[in-house]
Motif scaffolding. Structure first.
Motif, PDB file in Angstrom:
ATOM      1  N   TYR A 126     -25.411  16.824 -41.802  1.00 59.59           N
ATOM      2  CA  TYR A 126     -24.240  17.326 -41.101  1.00 59.59           C
ATOM      3  C   TYR A 126     -23.640  18.469 -41.868  1.00 59.59           C
ATOM      4  CZ  TYR A 126     -24.577  12.931 -38.564  1.00 59.59           C
ATOM      5  OH  TYR A 126     -25.027  11.896 -37.818  1.00 59.59           O
ATOM      6  N   GLU A 129     -16.978  19.939 -42.067  1.00 58.14           N
ATOM      7  CA  GLU A 129     -15.990  20.539 -41.172  1.00 58.14           C
ATOM      8  C   GLU A 129     -15.131  21.519 -41.934  1.00 58.14           C
ATOM      9  OE1 GLU A 129     -13.766  17.809 -38.844  1.00 58.14           O
ATOM     10  OE2 GLU A 129     -15.502  16.546 -38.457  1.00 58.14           O
ATOM     11  N   GLY A 130     -14.652  22.506 -41.210  1.00 58.22           N
ATOM     12  CA  GLY A 130     -13.687  23.416 -41.814  1.00 58.22           C
ATOM     13  C   GLY A 130     -14.298  24.654 -42.169  1.00 58.22           C
TER      14      GLY A 130
END
Length: 130
Positions: A126, A129-130
């Protein structure tokens, strides 16, 4: 210069010498099966072709051996190249047997087909995020 070349050629032919073009590579030493790809993956298509084959070939056949010094087995192929789907058992050595107009059969240096499996990561990856 042209006149000198013509005189030199006349002199050589008067001596009974034949002018033979020099070859860049000896077919006996460099006659080999090869491929444009170093490693194949399962599910791809292999293409193996000949380099420096003798000039007077009248028939081609291809052979395969699974490993090392095992026996050679015939495979489909009737030209100076073969194409086939790659699967787990496709690895090993491939060589061509060519027959000239005089009935003499010569064998190419073999090409070793290296087959790799596509490996997948056991866990999903994965992006943060961000």
């Amino acid at each position: 210069m042209i006149r000198f070349t013509a005189l030199a050629l006349a002199f050589v032919s008067a001596l009974g010498l034949a002018l033979v073009p020099t070859a860049s590579a000896s077919a006996a030493d460099d006659f080999a099966a090869t491929s444009s790809i170093a490693e194949y993956f399962e599910g791809s298509t292999a293409d193996i072709y000949l380099v420096n084959a003798p000039a007077d070939v009248v028939s081609y056949s291809w052979e395969w051996r699974p490993e090392g010094e095992s026996a050679w087995y015939p495979v489909s192929g009737f030209a100076d190249w073969i194409m086939f789907p790659v699967y787990a058992g496709s690895g090993g050595d491939y060589r061509a047997a060519v027959t000239d107009a005089g009935g003499v059969t010569s064998y190419s240096a073999p090409y070793t087909l290296v087959v790799k499996r596509l490996e997948w990561s056991p866990s999903p990856m994965y992006l943060p995020e961000g």
